[in-house]
Design an enzyme around this catalytic site. Structure first.
Site, PDB file in Angstrom:
ATOM      1  N   LYS A 100       0.814  -1.223   0.000  1.00  0.00           N
ATOM      2  CA  LYS A 100       0.000   0.000   0.000  1.00  0.00           C
ATOM      3  C   LYS A 100       0.850   1.277   0.000  1.00  0.00           C
ATOM      4  O   LYS A 100       0.423   2.310  -0.501  1.00  0.00           O
ATOM      5  CB  LYS A 100      -0.949   0.000   1.191  1.00  0.00           C
ATOM      6  CG  LYS A 100      -2.089  -1.008   1.015  1.00  0.00           C
ATOM      7  CD  LYS A 100      -3.289  -0.618   1.833  1.00  0.00           C
ATOM      8  CE  LYS A 100      -4.483  -1.488   1.497  1.00  0.00           C
ATOM      9  NZ  LYS A 100      -4.334  -2.863   2.032  1.00  0.00           N
ATOM     10  N   GLU A 122      -9.535   7.132   3.771  1.00  0.00           N
ATOM     11  CA  GLU A 122     -10.409   6.236   4.523  1.00  0.00           C
ATOM     12  C   GLU A 122      -9.609   4.979   4.820  1.00  0.00           C
ATOM     13  O   GLU A 122      -8.657   4.659   4.089  1.00  0.00           O
ATOM     14  CB  GLU A 122     -11.648   5.880   3.701  1.00  0.00           C
ATOM     15  CG  GLU A 122     -11.504   4.696   2.727  1.00  0.00           C
ATOM     16  CD  GLU A 122     -10.494   4.912   1.604  1.00  0.00           C
ATOM     17  OE1 GLU A 122     -10.239   6.078   1.250  1.00  0.00           O
ATOM     18  OE2 GLU A 122      -9.961   3.909   1.094  1.00  0.00           O
ATOM     19  N   SER A 388       1.612  -9.880  -0.770  1.00  0.00           N
ATOM     20  CA  SER A 388       1.287  -8.452  -0.654  1.00  0.00           C
ATOM     21  C   SER A 388       1.666  -7.822   0.677  1.00  0.00           C
ATOM     22  O   SER A 388       1.893  -6.619   0.756  1.00  0.00           O
ATOM     23  CB  SER A 388      -0.198  -8.227  -0.945  1.00  0.00           C
ATOM     24  OG  SER A 388      -1.001  -9.038  -0.104  1.00  0.00           O
TER      25      SER A 388
END
Ligand SMILES: *Cc1c(COP(=O)(O)O)cnc(C)c1O
Length: 417
Positions: A100, A122, A388
Site C-alpha cells: 500500500k 479512509e 502483498s
C-alpha cells in the site's frame, strides 16, 4: 513500457478510455459537488506523474525509504511441495509491511504538486491509513484518516500508529460503522474542502482516474518482476502470476506489465469467507452483478433491488463488496482466471508458508497462497505469487486458529468450512 496516452476506444487492459472505462466497467459516477476535484485530477495526473522531477523523487523514495526493489524470492520448499517453481514477490518487506505504501507515496507527491495542503483517507483495518499517515509525516503535511468506530475498536495498534505519526483519526459513527461509512465521511470532507485537500484512495477503485492512477503507482511490482526474472531465469515472462484481490491494487500492480503478454496466465484470488454461498463471503466475481459503487461501475455484491450486501472475510483487506473496474473487465473478458479461498483455507495456507519458508504472510496474501492447491502446475512452470504483506497485524487471528488446531496440522487438516 509505460504508455502515457489514453485511448479513445473502449480502453485496453493497461489503460482505460478517456471516460475511464475498461470495457464495460469504470467511469466517474460522482456527485456534482465533486466534479471539480475529480476533473482537476483527471486533467493533471498523467502530466504530473511522468514529469522527470516527479519520477526522480518517487523512485528515490521507493528505493531508499520503502526498500525497493522488493526481492523476488525463489521459495524452494514451497516449490518442492507443489512440484513446480514458485517465486514470491516480497511486498511484505516494504516499509509499513505491504504494497500500500507504493500508492500512498505516489498520491501524496501528486497532491503536493497540485498545491494541496491537506490529505484525507479512509481506512478499514488501518493499513492504508498507516501508509498514508507515514508519508504525510515524512512530508510534514496534515493528514486526516476516517475510520469506522467499530474498526477503531478492533484495530487498536494501527490507530495508535496513525496517531503517533501525527494523523487525526476521525471515527465514522453512521451505518455499520465500518469501511463503507468511513468512505462516506471522507467524501463528505472532500466536498467541504475542494480546494486545499486531496483524497488518497487506497485501491484500484473509485471514480476515474483513481483506478488507472493507483494501477500505475503499483505497476512497479511487475516492472521489477520482469527485470528480476530476466536476471534470475534468463526470461522476462513467467508462466503464471497469482495475487489476492480485495479492491485489486496489489493484483493490478503484479499483473500490469504482463497484461498484454498473452502467454502469461493471470490468476486472481478473492475471499470466500465462510464459503462462497454461505451468505458470509466477499467473492465478488462469483456473487456480484454490475452496479455502481464508490464512483465507478463494476461488479458489486448486491441484492435484487441493488442494496449493497455486507461482505465477510477473516481478512479486513479482503472484506470489500466490489472489485476495481479493471478486474471486472479481466473477469468478463476471461483474461484473468478468478478463484476464491475461504477463511479456513487462508489460515491453513498461512501456517503452511510459515512452516515451509519461515515467512508469516498477511491473511490477505494467504488467500493467494491457498489457491496453490487449486492450480495444476507443470514442473517447468515459473509462477510468481505476490506476497502483498506481512502477517504481524494478523497474529490475533493466527493465535485463535492455533488454539483450535493442533500443531503441525496444516498438512493433515485441510478442512473447508
Ligand atoms: C489492503 C491489502 C490487500 C487488499 O487490497 P488490494 O487493493 O486488493 O491489494 C491485500 N494485501 C494486503 C497485505 C493489504 O494490506
Amino acid at each position: 513500457m509505460i504508455n502515457r496516452n489514453i485511448s479513445l476506444n473502449r480502453g485496453s487492459y493497461k489503460q482505460p478510455n478517456i471516460f475511464g472505462y475498461y470495457g464495460n466497467f469504470g467511469g466517474a459516477y460522482v456527485p456534482e459537488m465533486l466534479y471539480r476535484n475529480v476533473e482537476e485530477l483527471r486533467d493533471q495526473y498523467l502530466r504530473i506523474i511522468y514529469e522527470d522531477s516527479f519520477q526522480q523523487e518517487f523512485k528515490a523514495l521507493l528505493k531508499d525509504y520503502v526498500g525497493r526493489p522488493s526481492p523476488l524470492y525463489h521459495a524452494k520448499r514451497l516449490s518442492e511441495h507443489y512440484r513446480t517453481k514458485i517465486y514470491l514477490k516480497r511486498e511484505d518487506l516494504n516499509h509499513t509491511g505491504a504494497h500500500k505504501i507504493n500508492n500512498a507515496i505516489g498520491q501524496v507527491l501528486l497532491a503536493l504538486r497540485l498545491g494541496k495542503k491537506r490529505i484525507i483517507a479512509e481506512t478499514g483495518a488501518g493499513q492504508h491509513g498507516v501508509a498514508t499517515a507515514t508519508i504525510c509525516a515524512l512530508k510534514g503535511i496534515e493528514c486526516v484518516v476516517y475510520m469506522g468506530s467499530k474498526d477503531i475498536e478492533r484495530q487498536a495498534p494501527n490507530v495508535a500508529r496513525m496517531k503517533m505519526l501525527g494523523a487525526e483519526v476521525v471515527p465514522a459513527t453512521s451505518g455499520s460503522q465500518t469501511l463503507k461509512d468511513a468512505t462516506n465521511e471522507a467524501i463528505r470532507d472532500w466536498i467541504n474542502h475542494p480546494d486545499n485537500t486531496h483524497y488518497v484512495i487506497g485501491s484500484v477503485v473509485g471514480p476515474h482516474p483513481y483506478p488507472d492512477m493507483v494501477a500505475r503507482f503499483q505497476s512497479v511490482i511487475s516492472e521489477e518482476t520482469r527485470a528480476q526474472l530476466k536476471e534470475q531465469e534468463g526470461r522476462e515472462l513467467p508462466t503464471k502470476v497469482i495475487a489476492c484481490v480485495g479492491g485489486g491494487s496489489n493484483a493490478a500492480g503484479a499483473f500490469y506489465h504482463f497484461l498484454d503478454e498473452e502467454s502469461v496466465e493471470l490468476i486472481a484470488v478473492e475471499a470466500a469467507g465462510l464459503g462462497v454461498y454461505s451468505g458470509h463471503s466477499a467473492a465478488t466475481t462469483r456473487l456480484g452483478k454490475t452496479g455502481v459503487l464508490h464512483g465507478s461501475k463494476s461488479l458489486v455484491m448486491q441484492t435484487e433491488d441493488g442494496q449493497v450486501i455486507e461482505p465477510h472475510s477473516i481478512s479486513a483487506g479482503m472484506d470489500y463488496p466490489g472489485i476495481g473496474p479493471l478486474h471486472a473487465h479481466l473477469f468478463e473478458s476471461g483474461r484473468a482466471r478468478f478463484l476464491s479461498a475461504t477463511d479456513q483455507q487462508a489460515l491453513d495456507a498461512a501456517f503452511e508458508l510459515t512452516r515451509l519458508e519461515g515467512i508469516i504472510p498477511a491473511l490477505e496474501s494467504a488467500h493467494a497462497l491457498a489457491a496453490l492447491k487449486e492450480i495444476r502446475f507443470n514442473p517447468k512452470d515459473i509462477t510468481v505469487l505476490c506476497l502483498s504483506g506481512r502477517g504481524d497485524k494478523d497474529l490475533d487471528a493466527f493465535m485463535k486458529a492455533f488454539e483450535v488446531q493442533p500443531k503441525n496440522s496444516y498438512e493433515q487438516d485441510q478442512s473447508v468450512i
